[in-house]
Every structure is written in structure tokens, then in C-alpha cells.
Design a protein around this motif. Structure first.
Motif, PDB file in Angstrom:
ATOM      1  N   GLY A 199       0.800  -1.218   0.000  1.00  0.00           N
ATOM      2  CA  GLY A 199       0.000   0.000   0.000  1.00  0.00           C
ATOM      3  C   GLY A 199       0.826   1.257   0.000  1.00  0.00           C
ATOM      4  O   GLY A 199       0.294   2.352  -0.170  1.00  0.00           O
ATOM      5  N   THR A 200       2.129   1.161   0.205  1.00  0.00           N
ATOM      6  CA  THR A 200       3.010   2.322   0.152  1.00  0.00           C
ATOM      7  C   THR A 200       4.051   2.081  -0.917  1.00  0.00           C
ATOM      8  O   THR A 200       4.231   0.965  -1.386  1.00  0.00           O
ATOM      9  CB  THR A 200       3.705   2.548   1.507  1.00  0.00           C
ATOM     10  OG1 THR A 200       4.499   1.394   1.802  1.00  0.00           O
ATOM     11  CG2 THR A 200       2.675   2.752   2.611  1.00  0.00           C
ATOM     12  N   GLU A 201       4.732   3.120  -1.327  1.00  0.00           N
ATOM     13  CA  GLU A 201       5.718   2.989  -2.390  1.00  0.00           C
ATOM     14  C   GLU A 201       7.110   2.793  -1.803  1.00  0.00           C
ATOM     15  O   GLU A 201       7.412   3.288  -0.715  1.00  0.00           O
ATOM     16  CB  GLU A 201       5.692   4.230  -3.278  1.00  0.00           C
ATOM     17  CG  GLU A 201       4.406   4.365  -4.075  1.00  0.00           C
ATOM     18  CD  GLU A 201       4.543   5.399  -5.173  1.00  0.00           C
ATOM     19  OE1 GLU A 201       5.576   6.091  -5.207  1.00  0.00           O
ATOM     20  OE2 GLU A 201       3.630   5.500  -6.007  1.00  0.00           O
ATOM     21  N   PRO A 202       7.987   2.081  -2.531  1.00  0.00           N
ATOM     22  CA  PRO A 202       9.360   1.894  -2.041  1.00  0.00           C
ATOM     23  C   PRO A 202      10.106   3.220  -2.046  1.00  0.00           C
ATOM     24  O   PRO A 202       9.761   4.140  -2.801  1.00  0.00           O
ATOM     25  CB  PRO A 202       9.960   0.911  -3.048  1.00  0.00           C
ATOM     26  CG  PRO A 202       9.144   1.076  -4.272  1.00  0.00           C
ATOM     27  CD  PRO A 202       7.755   1.413  -3.816  1.00  0.00           C
ATOM     28  N   GLN A 214       6.600   0.347 -10.295  1.00  0.00           N
ATOM     29  CA  GLN A 214       7.251   1.145  -9.252  1.00  0.00           C
ATOM     30  C   GLN A 214       8.763   0.953  -9.303  1.00  0.00           C
ATOM     31  O   GLN A 214       9.522   1.915  -9.193  1.00  0.00           O
ATOM     32  CB  GLN A 214       6.716   0.734  -7.873  1.00  0.00           C
ATOM     33  CG  GLN A 214       5.258   1.102  -7.634  1.00  0.00           C
ATOM     34  CD  GLN A 214       4.791   0.664  -6.256  1.00  0.00           C
ATOM     35  OE1 GLN A 214       5.554   0.689  -5.299  1.00  0.00           O
ATOM     36  NE2 GLN A 214       3.536   0.254  -6.161  1.00  0.00           N
ATOM     37  N   LEU A 215       9.191  -0.284  -9.479  1.00  0.00           N
ATOM     38  CA  LEU A 215      10.616  -0.556  -9.572  1.00  0.00           C
ATOM     39  C   LEU A 215      11.216   0.127 -10.802  1.00  0.00           C
ATOM     40  O   LEU A 215      12.316   0.680 -10.745  1.00  0.00           O
ATOM     41  CB  LEU A 215      10.834  -2.069  -9.629  1.00  0.00           C
ATOM     42  CG  LEU A 215      12.271  -2.568  -9.709  1.00  0.00           C
ATOM     43  CD1 LEU A 215      12.451  -3.813  -8.853  1.00  0.00           C
ATOM     44  CD2 LEU A 215      12.647  -2.903 -11.154  1.00  0.00           C
ATOM     45  N   ASP A 216      10.472   0.123 -11.911  1.00  0.00           N
ATOM     46  CA  ASP A 216      10.948   0.731 -13.149  1.00  0.00           C
ATOM     47  C   ASP A 216      11.235   2.218 -12.950  1.00  0.00           C
ATOM     48  O   ASP A 216      12.247   2.755 -13.429  1.00  0.00           O
ATOM     49  CB  ASP A 216       9.903   0.528 -14.240  1.00  0.00           C
ATOM     50  CG  ASP A 216      10.300   1.160 -15.561  1.00  0.00           C
ATOM     51  OD1 ASP A 216      11.414   0.880 -16.033  1.00  0.00           O
ATOM     52  OD2 ASP A 216       9.490   1.925 -16.108  1.00  0.00           O
ATOM     53  N   GLU A 217      10.359   2.919 -12.241  1.00  0.00           N
ATOM     54  CA  GLU A 217      10.549   4.348 -12.004  1.00  0.00           C
ATOM     55  C   GLU A 217      11.820   4.618 -11.218  1.00  0.00           C
ATOM     56  O   GLU A 217      12.519   5.605 -11.472  1.00  0.00           O
ATOM     57  CB  GLU A 217       9.344   4.919 -11.256  1.00  0.00           C
ATOM     58  CG  GLU A 217       8.051   4.902 -12.069  1.00  0.00           C
ATOM     59  CD  GLU A 217       6.866   5.359 -11.251  1.00  0.00           C
ATOM     60  OE1 GLU A 217       7.094   5.744 -10.075  1.00  0.00           O
ATOM     61  OE2 GLU A 217       5.733   5.333 -11.762  1.00  0.00           O
ATOM     62  N   ARG A 218      12.140   3.746 -10.254  1.00  0.00           N
ATOM     63  CA  ARG A 218      13.338   3.955  -9.440  1.00  0.00           C
ATOM     64  C   ARG A 218      14.611   3.622 -10.222  1.00  0.00           C
ATOM     65  O   ARG A 218      15.559   4.405 -10.248  1.00  0.00           O
ATOM     66  CB  ARG A 218      13.291   3.094  -8.174  1.00  0.00           C
ATOM     67  CG  ARG A 218      12.543   3.749  -7.023  1.00  0.00           C
ATOM     68  CD  ARG A 218      11.086   3.454  -7.114  1.00  0.00           C
ATOM     69  NE  ARG A 218      10.317   4.057  -6.027  1.00  0.00           N
ATOM     70  CZ  ARG A 218       9.060   4.421  -6.178  1.00  0.00           C
ATOM     71  NH1 ARG A 218       8.436   4.272  -7.343  1.00  0.00           N
ATOM     72  NH2 ARG A 218       8.386   4.938  -5.174  1.00  0.00           N
ATOM     73  N   ILE A 268      14.161  -4.919  -4.637  1.00  0.00           N
ATOM     74  CA  ILE A 268      13.204  -6.018  -4.761  1.00  0.00           C
ATOM     75  C   ILE A 268      12.832  -6.565  -3.389  1.00  0.00           C
ATOM     76  O   ILE A 268      11.667  -6.868  -3.114  1.00  0.00           O
ATOM     77  CB  ILE A 268      13.789  -7.128  -5.659  1.00  0.00           C
ATOM     78  CG1 ILE A 268      13.901  -6.628  -7.100  1.00  0.00           C
ATOM     79  CG2 ILE A 268      12.921  -8.380  -5.614  1.00  0.00           C
ATOM     80  CD1 ILE A 268      14.539  -7.621  -8.049  1.00  0.00           C
ATOM     81  N   THR A 269      13.824  -6.678  -2.507  1.00  0.00           N
ATOM     82  CA  THR A 269      13.560  -7.193  -1.167  1.00  0.00           C
ATOM     83  C   THR A 269      12.618  -6.287  -0.391  1.00  0.00           C
ATOM     84  O   THR A 269      11.859  -6.742   0.474  1.00  0.00           O
ATOM     85  CB  THR A 269      14.882  -7.361  -0.393  1.00  0.00           C
ATOM     86  OG1 THR A 269      15.746  -8.228  -1.137  1.00  0.00           O
ATOM     87  CG2 THR A 269      14.652  -7.970   0.979  1.00  0.00           C
ATOM     88  N   TRP A 270      12.611  -5.002  -0.708  1.00  0.00           N
ATOM     89  CA  TRP A 270      11.744  -4.061   0.001  1.00  0.00           C
ATOM     90  C   TRP A 270      10.273  -4.454  -0.134  1.00  0.00           C
ATOM     91  O   TRP A 270       9.476  -4.228   0.769  1.00  0.00           O
ATOM     92  CB  TRP A 270      11.956  -2.648  -0.559  1.00  0.00           C
ATOM     93  CG  TRP A 270      11.218  -1.604   0.231  1.00  0.00           C
ATOM     94  CD1 TRP A 270      11.703  -0.881   1.281  1.00  0.00           C
ATOM     95  CD2 TRP A 270       9.865  -1.179   0.050  1.00  0.00           C
ATOM     96  NE1 TRP A 270      10.738  -0.032   1.774  1.00  0.00           N
ATOM     97  CE2 TRP A 270       9.600  -0.195   1.027  1.00  0.00           C
ATOM     98  CE3 TRP A 270       8.855  -1.529  -0.835  1.00  0.00           C
ATOM     99  CZ2 TRP A 270       8.364   0.424   1.135  1.00  0.00           C
ATOM    100  CZ3 TRP A 270       7.622  -0.913  -0.720  1.00  0.00           C
ATOM    101  CH2 TRP A 270       7.384   0.058   0.251  1.00  0.00           C
ATOM    102  N   PHE A 271       9.915  -5.059  -1.255  1.00  0.00           N
ATOM    103  CA  PHE A 271       8.510  -5.435  -1.454  1.00  0.00           C
ATOM    104  C   PHE A 271       8.099  -6.574  -0.544  1.00  0.00           C
ATOM    105  O   PHE A 271       6.916  -6.878  -0.424  1.00  0.00           O
ATOM    106  CB  PHE A 271       8.279  -5.849  -2.913  1.00  0.00           C
ATOM    107  CG  PHE A 271       8.330  -4.695  -3.879  1.00  0.00           C
ATOM    108  CD1 PHE A 271       7.310  -3.766  -3.934  1.00  0.00           C
ATOM    109  CD2 PHE A 271       9.403  -4.548  -4.730  1.00  0.00           C
ATOM    110  CE1 PHE A 271       7.363  -2.713  -4.828  1.00  0.00           C
ATOM    111  CE2 PHE A 271       9.465  -3.504  -5.620  1.00  0.00           C
ATOM    112  CZ  PHE A 271       8.440  -2.571  -5.672  1.00  0.00           C
TER     113      PHE A 271
END
Length: 511
Positions: A28-31, A161-165, A187-190
Motif C-alpha cells: 500500500g506504500t511505495e518503495p 514502481q521498480l521501473d521508475e526507481r 526487490i527485497t523491500w517489497f
């Protein structure tokens, strides 16, 4: 009737939705957006200086060439991904249609083709900014391949989301280890649930024959760590208990339990713990909670050349026609069987000689023969083993009302298919035609035609060559013996050996 698939744009072909899992702590939150920058720009001159290569030298020239090469490789890889994404189709019914074409064009298996198509769709629909950086040559193709492998467990939303970072990183200048480490942290953050599923969801037992083909295979068991550790501890305790019992049996001259191949009795000491773990695991009854397990419908086919059985050749055997088996192991397995089945092949090309049944259902002998002809599904690129599962299929449909009109139940008109491709053939998406030379031409959804050769025994022609050469040597010896008998030759006149191209140590055997 012509069948065609409706094409969808890559933007519409999103990967299939996964079943909802438990919410992870970060759901529900972004990395976070980390600043990933290199300390110094990565340039050819900087690389040469760091490597302490003499400017203007041959090494410096090669380094510059290698440095610039990856930019073109990255652009070609990005272009290939965009083309593959246009063929992605994730429907259950027709998902293999384009995969068959890709497998044939790139000379890969169907599983590899499916993965390539799925990864290409992910790149175009879920990683567009990083893909654009790849096209610009800002990161090597190998980095993007790594990225695609590591995001396979993420949802489309998480990939975006990962792509943007990642696209905001200093991809042109950071080093390989920095990229891999930062990607792993992101990736682990998810959460582990999003990356690879819960430990319970990953329970699996998989067979791996390995690329070496040395007569061994591996059985890997994956599951929650506490369950795997418990199994390991129980297996180790059992092995130690059996080892103690083996030691007592050797002292008392009583029957030795779990004595593989009589090794303990022969050598006079207990088996190693590793050997006992294996013996206990492979020779114990599998518990199924009272559920009766039916016996295997088909036996395991171990095909051994006759000359190998006689010890006159080291040509390998095969298991189910696909797994090479070293000659000593093939002889060992054959020695332990009371019944052997004879398989006839053409000595010239190794083709299996036909049998002549005339009915709809193939006879048991024909089924055995088909498992040798098609140990894997006959569809080009498919690697599903059909020796124990799968179905015999009439290439030209059998006419139940008027059998004499065509579609005979003969080896020339039969092959084995996995259930999925048999269903696709039934629905008209795959249409095979057996050619006069024994090959099969496949029409794939009316959009392409592929030709596949029938399986051949590659060892038979090799042994035929050995027999032919032995006969030629024998005939030459007869000529020399006749010359000696007539007094035309002396005993010290030795014939020159025949030249054999296979004696060249740099040449490979035909199998």
C-alpha cells in the motif's frame, strides 16, 4: 477451416494477475527512492587508466572496442524484446501458438520460448523507462536480463514502481556489483511474499538430470526451512542408526540392512552416512495415508545397443530415448533384468522398423515403439516427456465409420503428444501432415508451417560403421594369409593398417 489469432497490442498483453496474498509490511506504500550515483563517470579513458593499461597499446585498443560494443548489443536486445512482445499471448487456450514459432526460429525449447515472450511483455508493459535506457545503451544487455529474471515474482504494479526507481539511477556509470546490490535491496523491500511467494507456496519436488549426462540425476526438495531441516535431521538420525546396525551385523555375521549392491558385505565395513541416506530415501516405502497408489502403467525403457551389451562397443545407451547412459551403467542395468526386449532399427540411418497392426487402438508393442520414436511430445520445441504421460495420436484422423478410407493405425501415421498439444490439434490450431520421407509438417494456427524430422537412433549407424570396418580388416587379413600360404609373402611383411578418420583425436563420435 482456417484458424487465426487476433493480435493484441503489447500494452494490452499484461501478465496474468496473481492470487491475492497476505499484506506485507510495506503493502500500500511505495518503495523509497534512493539516489544511486557513481563517484566518477565511466569512460574508456578512465577504464584504461584504472586498469593501468599503456595508452596507445594493443590492450588499450581492444579495451576501447569492448567498451563500445555493449552499447550496440544493448540496442539490438531492446529491439528484439519489442518484437517478441508483439507475439505474447497469455490465454490458456492458444498460449503456445506463437511460442512454437519463437522456439523454432531461435532453436530453443518451448519453455524457453514462453519465458522469452513473457519477459518481453514485462519489459514493454511494466519496465518502459528502463527499457528506454537500454535502447540508449546506458546499461549492458546482461543487466537487463538480470532485471527481468529477478522481477518475475513481482506484480505488474510493483514492476512499474521498480521501473521508475531503476530508470533514475546513474546506469551509464555505476559498476555491475553496485547495480546488482541496489536491485536486490529494492526487490527485497517489497517483501518475500511479493518476491517469491510464501515458503508454503514454494513446496516442490523437482527432477534435474543435469547438463553433464554422466548417468546421474538430482531430486531437489524445496519448502519451509523448518520442514526441510526436520526431514534432514530425521534422515541423518536414521542413517546413523542403520550404520550402527550394519556394524553389529558384520560382527555377528547376520543379514546386513540397506546394503546397496552388497558393498558392506564385500568391503567388510558399514556404508558411509551419505550412501545410507540415499539408500534409506530411495528404498523406503512412501507413506500416503492409506491411499492405494496404482503401479506404473509403463516400464522405464533403457535402450542398449547390442554391441554395447556384448562389450564390443562403448556406444552409450539411453533412458526413455532422451537421457544418455554411459555404456558400463547400461550393461549393469541390463545384467539385472531377466527379460530383454528386441528393438530393430535400420543399420543405415537408425530408423525404427515398422510394425503392421490394423486397428484403432495401438497395440502394446506399438505403444512401446512410439515411446522410442517420440520420447518427448512430437510438437517442435516441446520438451514434455510423453513416455509415461501423454497420448498416442493419429496424424491423419482415423475414420471410425469407414476405417478403410484412411487414417490407419500404423507407426507411419502415429506420434505421441502431450495433453495440451493434443487438445490444440483436436481444436484445429495444430495440423500435422506426415511427409513421404517420414518427417512431419506442422501448420500452426494457419499462420506458419514448420517441418520436424522423426527421431532416429544415432548410435546404430555408428556401430554399423564399426562393424563394416571390422569386416574390411578381416577380409584384408584373409588376403595376406592367402599370400603367405602360397609363399608370396614372408612373416615379417606386415600389412599397413587401414586409415580410419575416426582415429583422429580431435574428431568427435557421431553420437
Amino acid at each position: 477451416m482456417e484458424h487465426r489469432l487476433a493480435r493484441r497490442s503489447p500494452r494490452e498483453r499484461l501478465p496474468r494477475k496473481r492470487l491475492p496474498r497476505e499484506r506485507t509490511p510495506h503493502e500500500g506504500t511505495e518503495p523509497p527512492r534512493r539516489v544511486v550515483r557513481a563517484r566518477t563517470p565511466l569512460t574508456p579513458d578512465g577504464f584504461i587508466a584504472r586498469a593501468q593499461v599503456e595508452p596507445g597499446s594493443f590492450e588499450a585498443h581492444v579495451s576501447r572496442e569492448l567498451f563500445s560494443t555493449h552499447h550496440e548489443e544493448a540496442r539490438r536486445y531492446a529491439e528484439q524484446l519489442r518484437k517478441l512482445a508483439m507475439l505474447w499471448d497469455d490465454t490458456d487456450e492458444d498460449g503456445d501458438t506463437y511460442a512454437i514459432l519463437v522456439a523454432e526460429a531461435r532453436r530453443i525449447t518451448l519453455n524457453q520460448a514462453r519465458t522469452a515472450l513473457r519477459d518481453a511483455c514485462t519489459a514493454v508493459t511494466c519496465l518502459p523507462r528502463t527499457l528506454a535506457r537500454l535502447e540508449a545503451g546506458d546499461l549492458p544487455a546482461s543487466w537487463f536480463e538480470q532485471l527481468l529474471r529477478r522481477v518475475r515474482g513481482l506484480t505488474p504494479d510493483q514492476c512499474r514502481q521498480l521501473d521508475e526507481r531503476v530508470a533514475d539511477w546513474d546506469l551509464r556509470n555505476i559498476r555491475s556489483d553496485r547495480f546488482s546490490r541496489e536491485l536486490g535491496m529494492l526487490i527485497t523491500w517489497f517483501g518475500s511474499h511479493a518476491v517469491q511467494g510464501t515458503p508454503a507456496e514454494q513446496r516442490d519436488v523437482a527432477l534435474d538430470t543435469g547438463p553433464v549426462h554422466d548417468g546421474t540425476a538430482r531430486l531437489s526438495i524445496t519448502g519451509p526451512i523448518h520442514e526441510i531441516l526436520d526431514v534432514s535431521h530425521r534422515l541423518d538420525a536414521a542413517a546413523r542408526a542403520v550404520q550402527r546396525q550394519q556394524r553389529h551385523a558384520l560382527e555377528d555375521d547376520s543379514p546386513i540392512p540397506f546394503d546397496i549392491d552388497g558393498a558392506a558385505a564385500r568391503d567388510g565395513h558399514p556404508l558411509t552416512l551419505a550412501a545410507l541416506r540415499y539408500a534409506i530415501l530411495t528404498r523406503s516405502m512412501l507413506g500416503t495415508g492409506g491411499i492405494e497408489v496404482p503401479g506404473s502403467r509403463m516400464r522405464l525403457n533403457v535402450v542398449v545397443p547390442a554391441m554395447t551389451l556384448l562389450g564390443e562397443s562403448e556406444a552409450p545407451g539411453t533412458i526413455d530415448g532422451t537421457i544418455p547412459l554411459p555404456a558400463p551403467m547400461a550393461r549393469h542395468l541390463a545384467a539385472g533384468e531377466s527379460t530383454w526386449y528386441r528393438i530393430l532399427t535400420d543399420a543405415a540411418d537408425g530408423a525404427y522398423l515398422p510394425l503392421p497392426p490394423k486397428r484403432y487402438s495401438p497395440t502394446p508393442a506399438m505403444q512401446e515403439h512410439l515411446r522410442l520414436l517420440d520420447p518427448v511430445c512430437a510438437v517442435p520445441g516441446c520438451t514434455r516427456n510423453v513416455c509415461t504421460v501423454g497420448e498416442a495420436d493419429h496424424i491423419e484422423e482415423y475414420d471410425h465409420a469407414h476405417p478403410e478410407r484412411g487414417g490407419p493405425t500404423s507407426l507411419e501415421n502415429l506420434h505421441r503428444l502431450c495433453w495440451k498439444h493434443h487438445d490444440m490439434k483436436t481444436r484445429g490450431l495444430l495440423d500435422p501432415v506426415r511427409e513421404p520421407d517420414g518427417s512431419t509438417t506442422w501448420s500452426v494456427a494457419g499462420i506458419a508451417r514448420l517441418n520436424a524430422r522423426q527421431n532416429r537412433d544415432l548410435v546404430t549407424p555408428y556401430i554399423a560403421q564399426e562393424l563394416q570396418r571390422s569386416w574390411e580388416i578381416y577380409e584384408e587379413m584373409l588376403v595376406w594369409e592367402e599370400g603367405r600360404r602360397r609363399g608370396l609373402l614372408h612373416d615379417d611383411d606386415d600389412p599397413a593398417p587401414l586409415e580410419d578418420p575416426d582415429d583422429d583425436p580431435g574428431s568427435d563420435p557421431p553420437y
